[in-house]
Design an enzyme around this catalytic site. Sequence first.
Site, PDB file in Angstrom:
ATOM      1  N   TYR A 183       0.998  -0.708   0.201  1.00 54.75           N
ATOM      2  CA  TYR A 183      -0.088   0.237   0.065  1.00 54.75           C
ATOM      3  C   TYR A 183       0.555   1.192  -0.048  1.00 54.75           C
ATOM      4  CZ  TYR A 183       0.591   0.779   4.804  1.00 54.75           C
ATOM      5  OH  TYR A 183       1.386   0.958   6.390  1.00 54.75           O
ATOM      6  N   CYS A 184       0.420   2.170  -0.123  1.00 57.32           N
ATOM      7  CA  CYS A 184       0.901   3.858  -0.453  1.00 57.32           C
ATOM      8  C   CYS A 184      -0.152   4.243  -0.703  1.00 57.32           C
ATOM      9  CB  CYS A 184       1.754   3.431  -1.647  1.00 57.32           C
ATOM     10  SG  CYS A 184       1.524   3.551  -3.467  1.00 57.32           S
ATOM     11  N   THR A 185      -0.102   6.118  -0.978  1.00 55.31           N
ATOM     12  CA  THR A 185      -0.829   7.038  -1.020  1.00 55.31           C
ATOM     13  C   THR A 185      -2.137   6.884  -2.136  1.00 55.31           C
ATOM     14  OG1 THR A 185       0.982   8.294  -0.180  1.00 55.31           O
ATOM     15  CG2 THR A 185      -1.028   9.378  -0.870  1.00 55.31           C
ATOM     16  N   CYS A 220       3.243   1.501  -5.333  1.00 57.15           N
ATOM     17  CA  CYS A 220       2.598  -0.245  -5.457  1.00 57.15           C
ATOM     18  C   CYS A 220       3.353  -0.543  -6.974  1.00 57.15           C
ATOM     19  CB  CYS A 220       1.463  -0.031  -4.494  1.00 57.15           C
ATOM     20  SG  CYS A 220       1.425   0.157  -3.137  1.00 57.15           S
ATOM     21  N   ILE A 233      -3.783   4.854  -0.171  1.00 59.65           N
ATOM     22  CA  ILE A 233      -4.667   5.153   1.215  1.00 59.65           C
ATOM     23  C   ILE A 233      -6.089   5.893   1.220  1.00 59.65           C
ATOM     24  CG2 ILE A 233      -4.324   6.194   3.234  1.00 59.65           C
ATOM     25  CD1 ILE A 233      -1.200   4.656   3.525  1.00 59.65           C
TER      26      ILE A 233
END
Length: 344
Positions: free
Chosen positions: A203-205, A210, A232
């Site tokens: 996961y990332c922003t 990703c 996210i």
Amino acid sequence: MDPNSSKRHLINQLSPEDLKARLANESFKRTTVSFYKYVILDKPEEMRDQLFLIWNKLHCYGRIYVAKEGINAQMSVPDHFWNEFKEQLYAIPEFNNVPFKIAVEDDGQSFLKLQIKVRQQIVADGLKPEEYDVTNVGQHLNAQQWNNAMDDGAIVVDMRNHYESEIGRFANALLPDAETFKEELPEVVEKLKGKEDEKILLYCTGGVRCEKTSAYLKHHGFSDVNQLLGGIIDYNRQVETEALENKFIGKNFVFDNRLGERISDDVISHCHQCGSACDTHTNCANKRCNVLFIQCDSCRAKYNACCGDDCQTYVLAPADEKESLEQRLVFKRGKRFYKTDKSA
């Protein structure tokens, strides 16, 4: 004739003070949105100029990177131009139906100007072309599928920098101690060594890091690689609209003037100066330092929004003393902040 004269209308020419005043005087609302797409752009310079002309007319602000491998954008769009913005972007074949991630918290102050830059890559990763294939990426999981996979014991990996995960993360996630995505990729492979057949959740922003990571991991023999759809930002939207359990704790760091948007009420980090519970990032008021760190309201007042005594001394000094102070004071100059620094 100045050879650059024809390009001057494609860049911002206002001072920071003028930009802030312009934004403060706006009478309309804005929406902060991010999106990315890996797609071959044969002429990224021409695409950059085309997008600037379109978005400048719509009074869009933001930070956008264009490369031969695609686009990565974080933007602020006037609400009354939203439909036109969407229609014009989707009219470009390479970006048709690119998914948007709308900011969780939005005060309309996320960006001051429009910046579109041509880069070698839309996310700096230092990888060679033969080290990944963006057509062979991990499976995208929606919020419910992500929660289910976490409940089943999958390995969760945070693909963001240390200062991002410090204020918010998924419980029990693997947290690389890196300051750049380039540093993080080999560290993640090393930490996951021996787990090539296990289920991996990335996961990332907003998802762009990703996407590249999943291709990189698959290239290194990981068989069950998955990534959080929309990152996210979209996870939070799905949790709220579908009344799902929120497994993210704390704040989501964002790369604009807000520096963070709250996902849960939990405060999991501490002020770097006094140690009190706090998850508010700030950049040192001394622009010659500009280090990013966590600072509570009390320390912000005590240090005049500076990271420590040296920077505060410099900021408060008369203009005719600053040059001599620069020669003997120690500034972090954007490097990582540690509570044990003598200036704190």
